[in-house]
Design an enzyme around this catalytic site. Structure first.
Site, PDB file in Angstrom:
ATOM      1  N   PHE A 122     -17.053 -15.060  29.479  1.00 33.85           N
ATOM      2  CA  PHE A 122     -16.444 -14.785  30.785  1.00 33.85           C
ATOM      3  C   PHE A 122     -15.951 -13.345  30.781  1.00 33.85           C
ATOM      4  O   PHE A 122     -15.145 -12.959  29.945  1.00 33.85           O
ATOM      5  CB  PHE A 122     -15.283 -15.736  31.091  1.00 33.85           C
ATOM      6  CG  PHE A 122     -14.695 -15.494  32.462  1.00 33.85           C
ATOM      7  CD1 PHE A 122     -15.285 -16.061  33.583  1.00 33.85           C
ATOM      8  CD2 PHE A 122     -13.589 -14.688  32.627  1.00 33.85           C
ATOM      9  CE1 PHE A 122     -14.772 -15.826  34.854  1.00 33.85           C
ATOM     10  CE2 PHE A 122     -13.061 -14.442  33.889  1.00 33.85           C
ATOM     11  CZ  PHE A 122     -13.657 -15.008  35.004  1.00 33.85           C
ATOM     12  N   ASP A 207     -14.721  -7.316  24.620  1.00 35.52           N
ATOM     13  CA  ASP A 207     -13.862  -7.714  25.732  1.00 35.52           C
ATOM     14  C   ASP A 207     -12.596  -8.335  25.151  1.00 35.52           C
ATOM     15  O   ASP A 207     -12.607  -9.461  24.656  1.00 35.52           O
ATOM     16  CB  ASP A 207     -14.614  -8.709  26.620  1.00 35.52           C
ATOM     17  CG  ASP A 207     -13.796  -9.212  27.802  1.00 35.52           C
ATOM     18  OD1 ASP A 207     -12.559  -9.102  27.777  1.00 35.52           O
ATOM     19  OD2 ASP A 207     -14.411  -9.743  28.749  1.00 35.52           O
ATOM     20  N   LYS A 236      -4.800  -8.280  31.267  1.00 38.05           N
ATOM     21  CA  LYS A 236      -3.868  -9.405  31.132  1.00 38.05           C
ATOM     22  C   LYS A 236      -2.518  -9.019  30.537  1.00 38.05           C
ATOM     23  O   LYS A 236      -1.604  -8.633  31.245  1.00 38.05           O
ATOM     24  CB  LYS A 236      -4.535 -10.536  30.349  1.00 38.05           C
ATOM     25  CG  LYS A 236      -5.577 -11.308  31.174  1.00 38.05           C
ATOM     26  CD  LYS A 236      -6.059 -12.546  30.471  1.00 38.05           C
ATOM     27  CE  LYS A 236      -7.079 -13.327  31.281  1.00 38.05           C
ATOM     28  NZ  LYS A 236      -6.516 -13.993  32.463  1.00 38.05           N
TER      29      LYS A 236
END
Length: 381
Positions: A122, A207, A236
């Site tokens: 993702f 990532d 995040k």
């Protein structure tokens, strides 16, 4: 009737306020929050230091655009470079934007177009990052995706070798697949991918949107694997709840991102940078990271001890305070029942319970959560 697009399957909770690991609804009910805003509030909700930094910045300067030198950007970039293998930083507003920047940079630097990613990965929901994501449910309904993305088998080095050709610009991966099921990369696989990239002169993009900023017990998750990626993306936890993302890249890439090549109106704005530097000054301290590792090991130990004899539970896995519980069946009802009881946790696919507490969580709070999870799994069994 809501005026919002129904893009989220929202929980029946109206949030009033939150502090540390405790979220309070408008009806007064309190919840032990082991979601941390989906791995965002790593220092817990409304951490005093971050709140103070943002409050002070609101009275000085909010926005001037990146036509100006912004000293706080240099401060945050220096901190990120010092704790990673990169040399330069580009600021944006989210993980998806950071991954978009990574895709653009890889193509521009190499002059090639193919990006290898992995099934169950993702990387975001913009068109580029969605195309990089190896999950059909994310793609459904949007028509043809961007070309030149290949989805390989995670933890299968042979699939990477077979896909390598002269058109590959980069391999893009998560060292722990978060949304895809909390799937840790095997050391031989991660290091093997790095070796292949070096051999084929292909860029390695890691990532770190979910694994970064101390979540795994190190500044970045890739540092558990003794590798040196060319590009690292982070978001995040970087602002502890304030929207901010970043791309960190090696020195060789700097000329490919010159003036006019890429940009972000709000990227690196002073408010985001105030939140980021306050967060990093705490989250990247060696003593803080050591506590995260200790509490993560304790969480896994307690889960394995309490769930070891429950047939419904197949495996407990993860790193630091990013933990998944693989079950032999759907976990949606378990997560929903725990929410009603006052514990907030997540799913990562239909059969995996995902646990992402603030990194400031206490062992007492871990004990309470584990006890509730164990009871819920026993009832399901």
């Amino acid at each position: 009737m809501s005026s919002l697009f129904p893009t989220y399957a929202r929980w029946n909770i109206e949030v009033d306020q939150a502090k540390g690991t405790i979220l309070t609804a408008t009806n007064g009910k309190e919840y032990l929050d082991f979601t941390a805003g989906i791995a965002v509030c790593n220092l817990g909700h409304c951490h005093e230091t971050v709140v103070k930094a943002v409050q002070e910045q609101t009275e000085k300067l909010w926005h001037v655009s990146n036509l100006f030198h912004i000293p706080l950007q240099e401060e945050v970039a220096t901190k990120l470079v010092a704790h990673s293998d990169g040399n330069y930083v580009f600021f944006c507003n989210s993980g998806a934007e950071a991954n978009e920047a990574a895709i653009k940079l890889a193509r521009k630097y190499t002059g090639k177009t193919k990006i290898l990613t992995f099934k169950q990965s993702f990387h975001g929901r913009t068109f580029g990052s969605m195309s990089a994501t190896g999950q059909e449910k994310i793609h459904e309904g949007f028509g043809p995706l961007l070309q030149e993305f290949s989805y390989l088998e995670y933890n299968n080095l042979s699939s990477v070798k077979a896909a390598m050709d002269e058109n590959v610009a980069a391999v893009m991966l998560e060292v722990i697949q978060g949304e895809g099921g909390v799937n840790p990369g095997e050391a031989s696989f991660i290091k093997g991918v790095e070796a292949l990239c070096k051999e084929q002169d292909v860029l390695l993009i890691i990532d770190e949107v979910q694994t970064g900023v101390g979540r795994t017990g190190k500044p970045f998750g890739y540092q558990h694997y003794d590798i040196s990626p060319d590009i690292i993306t982070v978001a995040k936890g970087l602002g502890n709840g304030f929207p901010v993302g970043a791309l960190i890249g090696k020195e060789k890439l700097v000329e490919a991102f010159g003036p006019g090549s890429h940009g972000s109106t709000f990227g690196g704005n002073p408010l985001a940078m105030a939140a980021a530097i306050a967060t990093l000054n705490i989250a990247l301290e060696d003593s803080f990271l050591a506590e995260v590792s200790e509490k993560g090991a304790y969480l896994v130990q307690q889960l394995e001890e309490k769930l070891g004899n429950v047939p419904f539970v197949k495996e407990v896995r993860g790193k630091g305070l990013m933990v998944g519980i693989e079950c032999d069946g759907s976990v949606g009802d378990i997560v929903g029942d725990l929410r009603e009881q006052g514990l907030l946790i997540l799913v990562a696919g239909p059969t995996v319970i995902r646990i992402l507490p603030p990194l400031t969580v206490t062992k007492e709070e871990i004990d309470k959560a584990v006890e509730m999870i164990a009871k819920a799994c026993l009832v399901t069994n």
